[in-house]
Each structure stands twice: as structure tokens, then as C-alpha cells.
Design a protein around this motif. Structure first.
Motif, PDB file in Angstrom:
ATOM      1  N   THR A 189       2.031  18.453  -1.239  1.00  0.00           N
ATOM      2  CA  THR A 189       1.426  17.139  -1.540  1.00  0.00           C
ATOM      3  C   THR A 189       2.676  16.165  -1.727  1.00  0.00           C
ATOM      4  OG1 THR A 189      -0.760  17.771  -2.279  1.00  0.00           O
ATOM      5  CG2 THR A 189       0.308  15.381  -2.754  1.00  0.00           C
ATOM      6  N   SER A 190       2.921  15.272  -0.883  1.00  0.00           N
ATOM      7  CA  SER A 190       4.051  14.338  -0.889  1.00  0.00           C
ATOM      8  C   SER A 190       3.833  13.307  -1.881  1.00  0.00           C
ATOM      9  CB  SER A 190       4.344  13.601   0.601  1.00  0.00           C
ATOM     10  OG  SER A 190       3.395  12.749   0.794  1.00  0.00           O
ATOM     11  N   THR A 191       5.056  12.906  -2.471  1.00  0.00           N
ATOM     12  CA  THR A 191       5.177  11.659  -3.392  1.00  0.00           C
ATOM     13  C   THR A 191       4.372  10.383  -2.912  1.00  0.00           C
ATOM     14  OG1 THR A 191       6.730  12.674  -4.697  1.00  0.00           O
ATOM     15  CG2 THR A 191       6.190  10.430  -5.029  1.00  0.00           C
ATOM     16  N   PRO A 192       3.545   9.609  -3.350  1.00  0.00           N
ATOM     17  CA  PRO A 192       3.130   8.286  -2.743  1.00  0.00           C
ATOM     18  C   PRO A 192       4.202   7.477  -2.405  1.00  0.00           C
ATOM     19  CG  PRO A 192       1.668   8.882  -4.675  1.00  0.00           C
ATOM     20  CD  PRO A 192       2.728   9.764  -4.798  1.00  0.00           C
ATOM     21  N   ALA A 193       4.257   6.938  -1.056  1.00  0.00           N
ATOM     22  CA  ALA A 193       5.462   6.180  -0.700  1.00  0.00           C
ATOM     23  C   ALA A 193       5.015   4.900  -0.208  1.00  0.00           C
ATOM     24  CB  ALA A 193       6.241   7.097   0.466  1.00  0.00           C
ATOM     25  N   LEU A 194       5.803   3.865   0.151  1.00  0.00           N
ATOM     26  CA  LEU A 194       5.546   2.756   0.896  1.00  0.00           C
ATOM     27  C   LEU A 194       5.863   2.944   2.432  1.00  0.00           C
ATOM     28  CD1 LEU A 194       7.339   0.075  -1.573  1.00  0.00           C
ATOM     29  CD2 LEU A 194       4.777   0.394  -1.245  1.00  0.00           C
ATOM     30  N   ARG A 195       5.499   2.056   3.099  1.00  0.00           N
ATOM     31  CA  ARG A 195       5.785   2.170   4.698  1.00  0.00           C
ATOM     32  C   ARG A 195       7.369   2.264   4.544  1.00  0.00           C
ATOM     33  NH1 ARG A 195       1.386   0.413   7.702  1.00  0.00           N
ATOM     34  NH2 ARG A 195      -0.272  -0.250   6.306  1.00  0.00           N
ATOM     35  N   ASN A 196       7.925   2.852   5.392  1.00  0.00           N
ATOM     36  CA  ASN A 196       9.639   2.797   5.373  1.00  0.00           C
ATOM     37  C   ASN A 196      10.313   3.104   4.282  1.00  0.00           C
ATOM     38  OD1 ASN A 196       9.178   1.814   8.382  1.00  0.00           O
ATOM     39  ND2 ASN A 196       8.984  -0.010   7.442  1.00  0.00           N
TER      40      ASN A 196
ATOM     41  N   GLU B 109       0.812  -1.333   0.088  1.00  0.00           N
ATOM     42  CA  GLU B 109      -0.111   0.147   0.002  1.00  0.00           C
ATOM     43  C   GLU B 109       0.920   1.408  -0.129  1.00  0.00           C
ATOM     44  OE1 GLU B 109      -2.418   2.466   3.442  1.00  0.00           O
ATOM     45  OE2 GLU B 109      -3.124   0.340   3.123  1.00  0.00           O
ATOM     46  N   LYS B 110       0.456   2.222  -0.864  1.00  0.00           N
ATOM     47  CA  LYS B 110       1.183   3.577  -0.763  1.00  0.00           C
ATOM     48  C   LYS B 110       0.245   4.686  -0.267  1.00  0.00           C
ATOM     49  CE  LYS B 110       4.517   2.580  -4.632  1.00  0.00           C
ATOM     50  NZ  LYS B 110       4.807   3.227  -6.025  1.00  0.00           N
ATOM     51  N   ARG B 111       0.695   5.703   0.479  1.00  0.00           N
ATOM     52  CA  ARG B 111       0.153   6.750   0.826  1.00  0.00           C
ATOM     53  C   ARG B 111       0.923   7.910   0.487  1.00  0.00           C
ATOM     54  NH1 ARG B 111      -3.110   5.753   6.380  1.00  0.00           N
ATOM     55  NH2 ARG B 111      -3.972   3.811   5.974  1.00  0.00           N
ATOM     56  N   SER B 112       0.057   9.012   0.170  1.00  0.00           N
ATOM     57  CA  SER B 112       0.695  10.474   0.037  1.00  0.00           C
ATOM     58  C   SER B 112       0.128  11.308   0.979  1.00  0.00           C
ATOM     59  CB  SER B 112       0.531  11.081  -1.377  1.00  0.00           C
ATOM     60  OG  SER B 112      -0.992  11.164  -1.823  1.00  0.00           O
TER      61      SER B 112
ATOM     62  N   PRO C  99      10.947  10.071   8.571  1.00  0.00           N
ATOM     63  CA  PRO C  99      10.521   8.489   8.865  1.00  0.00           C
ATOM     64  C   PRO C  99       9.391   8.524   9.894  1.00  0.00           C
ATOM     65  CG  PRO C  99      12.824   8.823   8.584  1.00  0.00           C
ATOM     66  CD  PRO C  99      12.467  10.401   8.691  1.00  0.00           C
ATOM     67  N   ILE C 100       9.413   9.536  10.981  1.00  0.00           N
ATOM     68  CA  ILE C 100       8.492   9.567  12.057  1.00  0.00           C
ATOM     69  C   ILE C 100       6.973   9.865  11.274  1.00  0.00           C
ATOM     70  CG2 ILE C 100       8.865  11.434  12.894  1.00  0.00           C
ATOM     71  CD1 ILE C 100       8.363  10.072  15.529  1.00  0.00           C
ATOM     72  N   ALA C 101       7.124  10.838  10.468  1.00  0.00           N
ATOM     73  CA  ALA C 101       5.761  11.383  10.090  1.00  0.00           C
ATOM     74  C   ALA C 101       5.476  10.393   8.879  1.00  0.00           C
ATOM     75  CB  ALA C 101       6.212  12.664   9.248  1.00  0.00           C
ATOM     76  N   LEU C 102       6.132   9.825   8.311  1.00  0.00           N
ATOM     77  CA  LEU C 102       5.625   8.834   7.183  1.00  0.00           C
ATOM     78  C   LEU C 102       5.051   7.547   8.043  1.00  0.00           C
ATOM     79  CD1 LEU C 102       5.328   7.741   4.473  1.00  0.00           C
ATOM     80  CD2 LEU C 102       7.579   6.749   4.647  1.00  0.00           C
ATOM     81  N   GLU C 103       5.763   7.159   9.155  1.00  0.00           N
ATOM     82  CA  GLU C 103       4.935   6.270  10.071  1.00  0.00           C
ATOM     83  C   GLU C 103       3.584   6.561  10.619  1.00  0.00           C
ATOM     84  OE1 GLU C 103       6.006   3.709  14.218  1.00  0.00           O
ATOM     85  OE2 GLU C 103       7.441   5.124  13.246  1.00  0.00           O
ATOM     86  N   GLY C 104       3.679   7.830  11.057  1.00  0.00           N
ATOM     87  CA  GLY C 104       2.242   8.323  11.418  1.00  0.00           C
ATOM     88  C   GLY C 104       1.237   8.468  10.523  1.00  0.00           C
ATOM     89  N   LEU C 105       1.721   8.750   9.243  1.00  0.00           N
ATOM     90  CA  LEU C 105       0.834   8.765   8.139  1.00  0.00           C
ATOM     91  C   LEU C 105      -0.154   7.548   7.746  1.00  0.00           C
ATOM     92  CD1 LEU C 105      -0.223  10.268   5.802  1.00  0.00           C
ATOM     93  CD2 LEU C 105       1.569   9.436   4.242  1.00  0.00           C
TER      94      LEU C 105
END
Length: 628
Positions: free
Chosen positions: A528-535, A189-192, A543-549
């Protein structure tokens, strides 16, 4: 063989699956109830198989050599203990012995033909023509400390081990689809994010801290405001340059050196060589005949051996680059000529040359300076060694550094205060220090009053060090670091203010206001951030913001530090890109294969545990620990 079976259990996915799927399986190793033995001179018993201390030591030393070779350094015994080398050796020996015991009881075996086929098909033993090369095989044995018989037994053990373990997971045709789908959906799964970045610098004013606040910050992070340890040292340095003036080189010596080494300075003739290697002289002669009748060399290589032009091209070679049997025939050819079949250890060669690069003879005057330098270095090394030996004798007799220098007429140099990086108290590198690996490390490992010792430099010189004074590392007084600690305190204050501001905005967002409205008030863009995978390390977010997302529900917002650590993000989900197995079959298949491998590994591990209990394993752990 068992190592290969376990290889698939590495990585985060496999480890997680092992926990999920085979939590009840025992992991390979020797349980505490098996670490006793009544054997006499033996340290390991597996059923009827016994291993003496000497046999264990040979396996241990072989593993130590292999590990040292892979790490490009000779490991010490302490380092080997840190790697758990003794336990690894125990596991290897016990694993082989278990296979031997069980396969013998089941009547499983591997005949000599099967062993020979496996050895002769291993890529490490094949030459460039794809044929088994006994020379490469013997090199491998020598490099890894095996006798031929020992290695054959290992291969035989692997074959019978495959017979024993290979059929265990045959009923497992693939990974369970629901489990694969679940893990793939999570991993792929990816999220932006849509976010605003409130920079610390946007908080313009920062109050002046009190001395008490500054002292408190120093107390929290004393390492940021400490002076390093400083030392004053004295040393004697012996280098080739320091004794060069004592070396006299006559013209006759230079000419004699040139005569002895002339071939070293000559440029050898080189030839662009192409070659084919055949198993028999008849096949080589047939190919040579085709070429003599007009066939192209490369076409014959393709038709007879399925070798491309790249495969047969050896490049520019000097005589020294060729096997002895080939040197004469190849360097006797004219350009475009073809050799008759030539026999070497690799087979029957047919070679041709497409280009000739003439050699060139050296001139005495051209290399005279290099000869002088080489002779000077050799003689200087002899003088240096003699001086270093005398210096060691002085130290052995109890002389201090200054006394030894005075006795031998050697210059004793001294430094002002320097730190472990070779910098003075102003932070400037001291250029006069010797450029010798280990010099500063030794200077900061010794204490005042230690006996001096002679150490060797990488460049062939020697040095000896005495520590004169030591000024221990200490937290600097506030008066010396006031500017730095004030800036740090104000930066921290601004950062805390941005966090408070972001937390207040989060309350408003949760109350129904939009991120766009708040951004307009602050005069900052919604990004808007680029869609990214976990980690995903390449994410626009920290990294901590991506984990929170990935913890947020749609419509919710979070607050976390930005990627550059100079501000705070207020963010929500911009888009969720679900995992799509149909569009990413490679990743889906990889996950399915890892799951399958993990399940199979678990089955093998459970059977190994059964064999341990059924056959019985005893180990003299204390004796092994005493020696290793």
C-alpha cells in the motif's frame, strides 16, 4: 508597478485560471498592427510620448546590466536576444508611457512629498537602524545605471499608475466560492494505491538473441554503443612552475617585501562592539548620560530605540571594519567603556566594548616561505607574459605549434588518443593533461590545420593547442559490444515479459478476481502506497503510475512501470482522501487568493489593451531588431 500586478499570474494555478477566466482578454504586448511607425529618429511612439533610439538603448543597456548581475555573468548580445531583452524593454517603456499619457489626461499626479515618502520607506535604502541612508540610495542608483532624476520619475510613474489601475478591481472582494471549491477539491485530493510489483528479475530465463536482433537493438539506440570522438593533440604549456627555476630571489628582497607588507601579516587587535545610532546629538547624549549614571547599555538601547541585544551587537571588529570616525574613539576605550556621541554619515553613535582580543605582530622567519612564494609568483607572471607574447608573435608570423616551440626553446607535449572527457580508449583518465579550464573544450573545438592561439589558464598560466589527428565518433562493431548489447536485449525482453504478465493479470482482475489471490499465487506481497497528491514527487509510485491512479475509478485496476524502472506494477485504489478545506485552510486560502489575483490581473490586462488602442502605440520593430 505593472510588473508587480502581473507577478500573481505566475505558476500553474494562475496560468490555468487566466485561461479559464480571462480567455477573451488580450495579453500585454504589442500587436502586429502596432509595429509600424512614421516617426523619424524615434523608435517608439505612445500617444504624444516619443522615445528615441538613444533613449531606448540606455534602457536596454540598463536591463542588460541588471539581468547580467542577477545571473552573475555578463550576457552577450546573442544571449540577451534569447532572453527576449529587447521585447522586455519595449514593454517596460510602453507601459510607463501609457501610464504617463493616461494619468496626465486624467489630471492624476504625485507630488514631491509623496515620491520622497515612497523612496525613503523602501527597505533597500534603510540602514540597520531602520532609517533612510542616502549612501545606500546612491549605491543603488550607480549599480543599476539610474540618475536620481530618472529614478524619481519611475517612482512617480508607479504612484500615478497605482492611482490609475489600483481602483479597477475594487469591486472584486474575493474569489468565487464554487470555483475555489472545485479547484481545491481537484488539487488537494489524495490517493493511495494497493499494488503488486512484478520485478523484471522474476523472469529468470531469457533466450539468447540472434545477431540480427542485436544489430536491430544497436540500430534503435546507436548512442548506447558508440565510441566517442578521439583526438591526438600537441600543446605547449606555460606555468609559473615551468619558469620558477629562472627566478632568483635574494634575502634582501625577502626582507624588503616583509617590511612593505608587515601589516598584512600582523594580526590586528579586535574588539567586541555594541552600538546605538541616534538621529540627533541630543538624543545620543541623553542615552550616554543614562549609561554614565548606571543604566545598562542594552536596556537603554531597548528603551530609547527598541533594539534588542542582537540588534546592537556588531561582533568582533578590527579598526578596518569600522567607519573612520569610529576607529579612534572605539579603540581608545577600556573594556566596558562607552564612547561620547560620534557623528558619521549614518547619524550619532554611542558605542561600548565588552571584550578585547589583542593583536599579534608577525615574525619574518614565520612568513619567509610565503614571501618567497609570492615574489616567485609575481616574477614568474612577468616571465610568463613575456614568453606568451613571444609565442603569439610566432603564431602571428605563420609558425605552427612545433615550429614555435623549437624557435623559443619551449617543450611541445603530445597525447595519445583521448576523448572530450580526457580519457584514453580504455576509459582511464589521462592524469598528465593540464588542469586548465577550457583546455579540453578548446582541443575538441579545433580542427587539424587550424592556426594555433595562446589561451590563458585560471591559474595565471598559458597554453596553445594543435590538433594532430581526429578519429570520429562511430558505432562500435557488434564484436566489441556483444556482451553489453546482449545484456540490454535480455533485460528488455524480461521487461516486456513482465508487462505481458501484468496485462494478463489485469484481465483476471477485471473479471472479478482479487489482487490478494493473485499476489498469493505469485508469492509477492500486496503493498500500500502512502497517500499522495497529484504530481507528488515523493510518492512511492512512479510518476506515470501516480497519474494513472488518479484516472482510475474505484474498483478498477491499472498497469504501469514501477518507480525504479525495473518492473511493472498492477495496482488499484486503496483509499481516496477527499480534500478537506476546514482542515487545510492555508492551502484553500492560497488558492482563493490566486484566483482573486488572476481575475484582477485579467481586469488590468483588459484595460491595458483598451489603453493601447485608445492612446495608440507605434514601434519601429525592424530598426530595433537591427540594433538589438
Amino acid at each position: 508597478m505593472l510588473h508587480a500586478m502581473r507577478k500573481g499570474a505566475s505558476g500553474w494555478l494562475a496560468k490555468g485560471l487566466l485561461l479559464l477566466l480571462v480567455a477573451s482578454f488580450g495579453i500585454w504586448g504589442i500587436g502586429s498592427d502596432m509595429l509600424t511607425s512614421s516617426v523619424g529618429n524615434n523608435v517608439i511612439e505612445v500617444g504624444d510620448t516619443t522615445v528615441s533610439l538613444g533613449e531606448f538603448q540606455r534602457d536596454y543597456q540598463r536591463n542588460l546590466n541588471i539581468l547580467s548581475s542577477r545571473l552573475n555573468t555578463q550576457l552577450t548580445q546573442d544571449q540577451a536576444r534569447q532572453f527576449g531583452l529587447a521585447q522586455m524593454t519595449i514593454n517596460n517603456i510602453a507601459s510607463r508611457a501609457l501610464v504617463d499619457e493616461k494619468t496626465r489626461s486624467l489630471g492624476l499626479s504625485a507630488n514631491d512629498d509623496a515620491v520622497r515618502t515612497v523612496i525613503q520607506s523602501q527597505p533597500a535604502f534603510l540602514n540597520q537602524s531602520g532609517q533612510f541612508d542616502r549612501f545606500l540610495f546612491e549605491q543603488f542608483l550607480a549599480r543599476n545605471g539610474y540618475s536620481e532624476g530618472e529614478y524619481i520619475n519611475i517612482v512617480r510613474n508607479d504612484i500615478t499608475g497605482d492611482q490609475l489601475f489600483g481602483t479597477l478591481p475594487l469591486g472584486l472582494t474575493g474569489a468565487p466560492k464554487p470555483l475555489t471549491d472545485t479547484i481545491y477539491a481537484y488539487a488537494a485530493e489524495k490517493r493511495s494505491a494497493k499494488y503488486i510489483d512484478i520485478l523484471d528479475s522474476s523472469i529468470g530465463f531469457a533466450p539468447a538473441p540472434t545477431d540480427e536482433e542485436l544489430e536491430a537493438l544497436i540500430g534503435e539506440k546507436p548512442e548506447n554503443y558508440s565510441a566517442p570522438e578521439y583526438r591526438k593533440i600537441s600543446y605547449i604549456l606555460l606555468t609559473p612552475e615551468s619558469v620558477a627555476s629562472a627566478v632568483d630571489i635574494a634575502e634582501e628582497d625577502l626582507k624588503a617585501e616583509y617590511d612593505a607588507r608587515k601589516s598584512e601579516f600582523d594580526t590586528p587587535e579586535k574588539r567586541a562592539v555594541q552600538q546605538m545610532i541616534f538621529e540627533t546629538e541630543e538624543k545620543a547624549a541623553a542615552a550616554r548620560k543614562k549609561i554614565a549614571e548606571g543604566a545598562d547599555f542594552a536596556d537603554v538601547a531597548m528603551s530609547d530605540l527598541q533594539l534588542t541585544k542582537t540588534d546592537i551587537d556588531l561582533g568582533l571588529l578590527s579598526p578596518a571594519d569600522l567607519l573612520p570616525e569610529l576607529q579612534g574613539p572605539i579603540f581608545a576605550l577600556e573594556k566596558g567603556g562607552v564612547t561620547e556621541p560620534v557623528k558619521t554619515i549614518l547619524g550619532w553613535h554611542v558605542a561600548t566594548i565588552s571584550d578585547i582580543q589583542p593583536g599579534a605582530a608577525s615574525n619574518f622567519e614565520d612568513v619567509k616561505d610565503q614571501l618567497r612564494k609570492d615574489i616567485l609568483l609575481n616574477r614568474a607572471q612577468e616571465l610568463l607574459y613575456a614568453q606568451a607574447t613571444k609565442l603569439e608573435d610566432e603564431f602571428a608570423g605563420g609558425a605552427k605549434l612545433a615550429e614555435a616551440g623549437q624557435s623559443l626553446g619551449l617543450t611541445v607535449l603530445s597525447t595519445d588518443w583521448i576523448d572530450a572527457e580526457g580519457k584514453d580508449k580504455s576509459g582511464t583518465a589521462v592524469s598528465s593533461l593540464p588542469d586548465a579550464t577550457g583546455f579540453l573544450s578548446e582541443a575538441f573545438a579545433r580542427s587539424t590545420g587550424d592556426d594555433a592561439e595562446v589561451s590563458e589558464t585560471a591559474g595565471g598560466g598559458y597554453y596553445a593547442i594543435a590538433v594532430d589527428e581526429i578519429e570520429p565518433a562511430a558505432v562500435r562493431p557488434l564484436s566489441e559490444v556483444r556482451d553489453q548489447v546482449t545484456k540490454d536485449w535480455q533485460d528488455n525482453w524480461r521487461h516486456e515479459e513482465t508487462k505481458k504478465k501484468a496485462d494478463a493479470l489485469l484481465v483476471r482482475l477485471n473479471g472479478g478476481e482479487t489482487l490478494e489471490k493473485i499476489a498469493a499465487e505469485l508469492g509477492v506481497p500486496v503493498q500500500t502506497s502512502t497517500p499522495a497528491l497529484r504530481n507528488d514527487v515523493a510518492s512511492d509510485l512512479s510518476p506515470i503510475a501516480l497519474e494513472g491512479l488518479f484516472d482510475l475509478e474505484p474498483g478498477a485496476y491499472g498497469v504501469n512501470i514501477n518507480k525504479n524502472n525495473n518492473g511493472t506494477l498492477v495496482y488499484g485504489i486503496a483509499e481516496i482522501v477527499p480534500a478537506d478545506a476546514a482542515a487545510d485552510t492555508e492551502t484553500y486560502t492560497e488558492i482563493a487568493n490566486r484566483i482573486t489575483g488572476s481575475v484582477r490581473t485579467g481586469i488590468v490586462a483588459e484595460y491595458e489593451n483598451y489603453l493601447q488602442k485608445d492612446i495608440g502605440i507605434s514601434i519601429k520593430e525592424e530598426l530595433i531588431r537591427e540594433y538589438f
